[in-house]
Enzyme design. Structure first.
Site, short mmCIF file in Angstrom:
data_model
loop_
_atom_site.label_atom_id
_atom_site.label_comp_id
_atom_site.label_asym_id
_atom_site.label_seq_id
_atom_site.Cartn_x
_atom_site.Cartn_y
_atom_site.Cartn_z
N ASP A 17 122.14 19.81 69.56
CA ASP A 17 122.47 21.20 69.84
C ASP A 17 121.35 21.79 70.71
OD1 ASP A 17 123.82 23.72 69.51
OD2 ASP A 17 122.30 24.26 68.03
N ASP A 19 120.37 25.87 71.27
CA ASP A 19 119.65 27.01 70.70
C ASP A 19 119.29 26.74 69.25
OD1 ASP A 19 118.48 29.48 70.53
OD2 ASP A 19 120.35 30.60 70.42
#
Length: 333
Positions: A17, A19
């Site tokens: 991922d 953020d």
């Protein structure tokens, strides 16, 4: 205590991922880009997986390179690409598609050999819906007209909100919900927490055993689980050991790690000993609706042991269930 040479050694790829894992706001998370750069040295491929459907893979990759992370357009997978590929699997070649979304989404659809149309009056075979800040009522109405007439409907993602500099704004999920409310239909979804985003990355990289790494239980971990891949919750973003402990079954990660650098360290696997779980120096066991932990609350091994004990006692849980936690300095019995 069982250990592996390093956590990542059992995998052929890491699906990361963005953020909360690679960066927080405008800055890279300390140690993250260095850890990602080490993956190539151990022959582990890297993919970035994001629900963002409005930015191209090259735009995302350029931002990552500015932060010092290894990235090209070929290893960035967004929900626009996954959505377009999902749509292409459900319609005939050359099908007409009403695109309700960004220029990035239009390009992804056209890359699949599908024909973009702009109105429900063009009798589209399908509608694909992704976020774009310029979308308005008229765009949603066209989508609803086509979906209501039976067009195949794909949503890139159903994120209800997007963080902005001024606060939290409505995300693609709210726009998808508006079309759903008008038509009574439910779309196929490509992005997290559904599987297609992850399986798209695996197919393009030709990997069989990726490790999904994220900071959110309800998107990253659930999505990895839905795709049939192992997952690691990294504690540099949203979720915590406490929320992991309470998580419902499909949102429980295989691993709890402090940061991406832990990918290159041996992982301490909790083991069952005389009715209690040991991880490192920590012990944990369940008493009724409580988890008793003999260990230090600042030691992640204590939480790993607690998760192992609680999850074993509650193997099939449909909603989050937080136990009482009791700390002790002595083992049971």
């Amino acid at each position: 205590m069982k250990t592996n040479p390093s956590l990542v050694s059992g995998y052929d790829a890491v699906f990361s991922d963005l953020d909360g894992v690679v960066y927080a706001g405008p800055h890279a998370i300390p140690g993250a880009v260095e850890a990602l750069g080490r993956l190539a040295d151990v022959s582990v491929q890297l993919a970035y997986v994001t629900n963002n459907a409005s930015r191209s893979s090259e735009t995302v990759a350029a931002h990552l390179r500015e932060l010092g992370a290894p990235a090209t357009a070929d290893n960035v997978f967004g929900s626009a690409q996954a959505g377009a590929e999902l749509l292409a699997s459900k319609v005939a070649p050359g099908a007409k598609v009403l695109v309700t979304g960004s220029a990035t989404l239009v390009a992804a659809v056209e890359a699949q050999g599908l024909v973009r149309v702009t109105s429900a009056d063009d009798a589209p075979d399908a509608v694909i819906q992704g976020f774009d800040p310029s979308l308005g009522w008229a765009d949603l109405a066209e989508a609803a007209f086509a979906v209501g007439r039976g067009a195949v409907w794909v949503a890139t993602n159903t994120d209800l909100s997007i963080p902005q500099a001024r606060g939290i704004a409505p995300g693609n999920g709210t726009l998808v919900a508006a079309v759903g409310a008008a038509t009574g239909r439910v779309p196929f979804v490509a992005g997290k927490p559904e599987a297609p985003l992850f399986t798209t990355a695996a197919r393009h990289l030709n990997v069989q055993r990726p490790l999904v790494v994220g900071d959110r239980l309800d998107t990253d971990i659930l999505g990895g689980t839905n795709a049939g891949f192992d997952t690691a919750l990294v504690l540099t973003g949203v979720d915590t050991p406490l929320t992991a402990l309470a998580a419902r079954t499909p949102e429980r990660p295989v691993y709890l790690i402090e940061n991406l650098q832990a990918l290159f360290e041996p992982y301490p696997v909790p083991v069952l000993e005389a009715g209690q779980y040991r991880c490192g120096a920590a012990l944990a066991w369940v008493e009724d609706a409580a988890v008793v932990i003999a260990g230090d609350s600042s030691d992640l091994d204590s939480w790993r042991a607690a998760c192992a004990a609680w999850w074993a006692a509650r193997p099939d849980v449909d909603s989050a269930e937080a136990p009482e936690i009791r700390w002790t300095v002595t083992a049971r019995g």
